[in-house]
Design a protein around this motif. Sequence first.
Motif, mmCIF file in Angstrom:
data_model
loop_
_atom_site.group_PDB
_atom_site.id
_atom_site.type_symbol
_atom_site.label_atom_id
_atom_site.label_comp_id
_atom_site.label_asym_id
_atom_site.label_seq_id
_atom_site.Cartn_x
_atom_site.Cartn_y
_atom_site.Cartn_z
ATOM 1 N N VAL A 94 9.299 -5.820 5.999
ATOM 2 C CA VAL A 94 9.415 -4.933 4.817
ATOM 3 C C VAL A 94 9.111 -5.854 3.600
ATOM 4 O O VAL A 94 8.745 -5.391 2.676
ATOM 5 C CB VAL A 94 11.562 -6.054 5.021
ATOM 6 C CG1 VAL A 94 11.342 -5.455 3.036
ATOM 7 C CG2 VAL A 94 12.576 -4.772 5.062
ATOM 8 N N GLU A 95 9.113 -7.057 3.701
ATOM 9 C CA GLU A 95 7.603 -7.727 3.280
ATOM 10 C C GLU A 95 6.385 -6.979 3.027
ATOM 11 O O GLU A 95 5.646 -7.031 1.766
ATOM 12 C CB GLU A 95 7.543 -9.302 3.369
ATOM 13 C CG GLU A 95 6.214 -9.847 2.234
ATOM 14 C CD GLU A 95 6.219 -11.143 2.420
ATOM 15 O OE1 GLU A 95 5.289 -11.772 2.276
ATOM 16 O OE2 GLU A 95 7.405 -11.929 3.716
ATOM 17 N N LEU A 96 5.980 -6.845 4.074
ATOM 18 C CA LEU A 96 4.585 -5.579 4.843
ATOM 19 C C LEU A 96 4.694 -4.757 3.936
ATOM 20 O O LEU A 96 3.912 -4.061 3.810
ATOM 21 C CB LEU A 96 4.230 -5.956 6.180
ATOM 22 C CG LEU A 96 3.304 -5.045 6.705
ATOM 23 C CD1 LEU A 96 1.647 -5.644 5.863
ATOM 24 C CD2 LEU A 96 3.014 -4.821 8.436
ATOM 25 N N LEU A 97 5.518 -3.807 4.183
ATOM 26 C CA LEU A 97 5.868 -2.392 3.751
ATOM 27 C C LEU A 97 5.747 -2.443 2.335
ATOM 28 O O LEU A 97 5.567 -1.871 1.413
ATOM 29 C CB LEU A 97 7.068 -2.093 4.296
ATOM 30 C CG LEU A 97 7.583 -0.608 3.892
ATOM 31 C CD1 LEU A 97 6.665 0.571 3.931
ATOM 32 C CD2 LEU A 97 8.882 0.115 4.944
ATOM 33 N N ASP A 98 6.366 -3.502 1.696
ATOM 34 C CA ASP A 98 6.800 -4.017 0.260
ATOM 35 C C ASP A 98 5.423 -4.152 -0.281
ATOM 36 O O ASP A 98 4.923 -2.835 -1.627
ATOM 37 C CB ASP A 98 7.934 -4.996 -0.357
ATOM 38 C CG ASP A 98 9.369 -4.172 0.027
ATOM 39 O OD1 ASP A 98 9.520 -2.747 0.237
ATOM 40 O OD2 ASP A 98 10.070 -5.617 0.184
ATOM 41 N N ARG A 99 4.797 -5.066 0.192
ATOM 42 C CA ARG A 99 2.954 -4.715 0.275
ATOM 43 C C ARG A 99 2.441 -3.503 -0.467
ATOM 44 O O ARG A 99 1.363 -2.944 -1.816
ATOM 45 C CB ARG A 99 2.507 -6.040 0.453
ATOM 46 C CG ARG A 99 3.090 -8.001 0.358
ATOM 47 C CD ARG A 99 2.009 -8.199 0.354
ATOM 48 N NE ARG A 99 1.425 -8.500 1.766
ATOM 49 C CZ ARG A 99 2.479 -9.117 3.369
ATOM 50 N NH1 ARG A 99 3.225 -9.255 3.124
ATOM 51 N NH2 ARG A 99 1.665 -8.511 4.295
ATOM 52 N N ALA A 100 2.217 -2.734 1.485
ATOM 53 C CA ALA A 100 1.418 -1.558 1.280
ATOM 54 C C ALA A 100 2.291 -0.950 0.221
ATOM 55 O O ALA A 100 1.363 0.384 -0.525
ATOM 56 C CB ALA A 100 2.154 -1.031 2.573
ATOM 57 N N MET A 101 3.155 -0.409 0.058
ATOM 58 C CA MET A 101 3.919 0.447 -1.207
ATOM 59 C C MET A 101 3.002 0.513 -2.721
ATOM 60 O O MET A 101 2.716 0.877 -2.994
ATOM 61 C CB MET A 101 5.540 0.254 -0.664
ATOM 62 C CG MET A 101 5.607 1.270 0.346
ATOM 63 S SD MET A 101 7.266 1.659 0.420
ATOM 64 C CE MET A 101 8.279 0.425 -0.328
ATOM 65 N N ALA A 102 3.696 -0.873 -3.001
ATOM 66 C CA ALA A 102 3.021 -1.706 -4.054
ATOM 67 C C ALA A 102 1.844 -0.880 -4.833
ATOM 68 O O ALA A 102 0.567 -0.854 -5.270
ATOM 69 C CB ALA A 102 3.633 -2.854 -4.299
ATOM 70 N N GLU A 103 0.784 -1.744 -3.618
ATOM 71 C CA GLU A 103 -0.184 -1.460 -3.656
ATOM 72 C C GLU A 103 -1.598 0.209 -3.704
ATOM 73 O O GLU A 103 -1.589 0.672 -4.706
ATOM 74 C CB GLU A 103 -1.108 -2.346 -2.263
ATOM 75 C CG GLU A 103 -3.145 -1.688 -2.349
ATOM 76 C CD GLU A 103 -3.522 -2.228 -1.454
ATOM 77 O OE1 GLU A 103 -4.932 -2.040 -0.860
ATOM 78 O OE2 GLU A 103 -2.431 -3.478 -0.231
ATOM 79 N N ALA A 104 -0.138 0.978 -2.586
ATOM 80 C CA ALA A 104 -1.152 2.624 -2.977
ATOM 81 C C ALA A 104 -0.326 3.004 -4.501
ATOM 82 O O ALA A 104 -0.733 4.087 -4.717
ATOM 83 C CB ALA A 104 0.097 2.850 -2.075
#
Length: 594
Positions: A94-104
């Motif tokens: 979830v942490e990886l996904l949250d970071r990736a979505m925020a960056e996108a």
Amino acid sequence: RVIADHARATAVLISDGIYPENEGRGYVLRRLMRRALRFGHKLGLRGPFFTGICLEVEKVMGDAWPELRATRDVLERVAGQEEARFLRTLGAGVELLDRAMAEAKAHGKGLLDGDTVFALYDTHGFPLDLTEVIAAEQGLAIDREGFERLMAEQRERGRASWKGGGTSDEDLVARCMNLGYRTEFLAYETTEASGTLLCLGDGGTARHFGAGEEAQVVADRSPFYGESGGQVGDTGWIYGPLGKAEVLDARRPQADLIVHRVRVTEGVIREGDQVRLVVDAARRDLIRKNHSATHLLHRALREVLGGHVRQRGSLVAPERLRFDFSHTGPLSPEEVSAVEDRVLAWVLKDYPVSTHVLPYDEAVARGALHFFGDKYGDWVRMVEMGDSRELCGGTHVGRTGEIGLCKVVSETGVSAGVRRIEAITGPAVLAYLRERERVLGEVCGLLRCEPGAVVERVQRLIQTEKDMRKELTQTRVQTRALGETVLEAGGVKVMVVRADGMDPKAMRELADRMRDKVGSGLVLLTRADNGKLAVVLAATKDMAERRPAGALLKAVLGPLGGQGGGNPLLAQGGIPDAALSERVLDALLAMLRT
């Protein structure tokens, strides 16, 4: 609502013998469970909760669905293991996904990149549709094309690592199908037969082969069992009018076609030759023993462990058998012994082994072991020995007594919810016991004792070694205690001790001893080991308040590329380069002066 719905589905599926895995129905179950766990995570649930809800399903629905009650223990183990496994990776995922979505979103992208989607799937166990749903909640689509490309690359790597020896028989099979060639299958009746070579090939156009060449061969009649159902193919020989070939393997790519992989050892073999096909009967006998033993093992496992046990794969070879089955955890030594005892009892009863070709429904009515979702034809072959009845196309012994002793030599885990037993039978057991007896004899010779006294003698040796290590550690501590150096910086005494050759426990013991000796101040111990430097820093009680050891050591080692930490009284850490030991001391003294 999602959690409740998925808990009901999970409980019912597991009660029906379906376990979480990465393909088929098991993958559907895994996706349901992980989706429910993700919703629990959204609700702030960070510990296990889903298994308890599944058990509530049994309480509520157990009367209407008796299988839930009968398999409650299995449900608790299977669901609990899957939940614990996913929760270990959920937070990081979830942490990886949250970071990736925020960056996108920060870069104005409406697409979550395929690398992230694949990493979530491959490393953190996030099903593709779960990532897609989470991304959609943030207004993002996923790079499905990039994900599929990475999946294809992974599958290609898997295929590349799998490919080994053996010539492809696809062209030969296609030619046989086009010409209407079929093989009369005689493996159940005999190990020797005459026939005609219908088709030969090696991927090229040759229709005859000479000494030293390998080829694929199809005959109109064959006593060779082609690899299928976990049983390996037969080996043997083909004798023709002008030559002889060794059969290295036999495969059954179609129900009515046997392909023999051969190496010509004498003369030449040609299409149209009238030949004699001879199976290696001694090897076949070993295979038959092991195949019949798998049926008895399956029966015994279901009796000892429960009806949830079902075959998940097997290998039946002449030297051993391997049997994969559904179960939630390792077997205890007592359970393994109970399985072996049951198999031995059935072997000693020397049950006749009979086969029946009959309609599928009739086989089920007669108690043949079958499982929902497995594919069966309208007519099936049922193998019966004692109370064991299974649908099977392999070769078997005539009576269970022919199996001889069956010995389980290993029991391991294959994947979540799948265990693997490897066992041997007949002559292989005798060879196994002789080898164990030889090793035990050597051990007895080294220990100068009888077999019955080996365990006690080894225990005494282990205790003696422990005592000697403890005495050696104490001696090293006392020796190092005589060679300390005391410095002072910023009004703080620092006792410096080289602790080369000491293990971490001994270093801590020495630190305690030196701390008492210094009275008020710090104790710094260093140990060079394989080019690295281990460091222990101890502070006396009065000094721990002003100069806590944990914070001090962390500050000292950080700039040197190391790590350290602990409590105010005692800390430990290290740096990657032992040559910097003097810089550790210099940095500590410099900090004390500020």
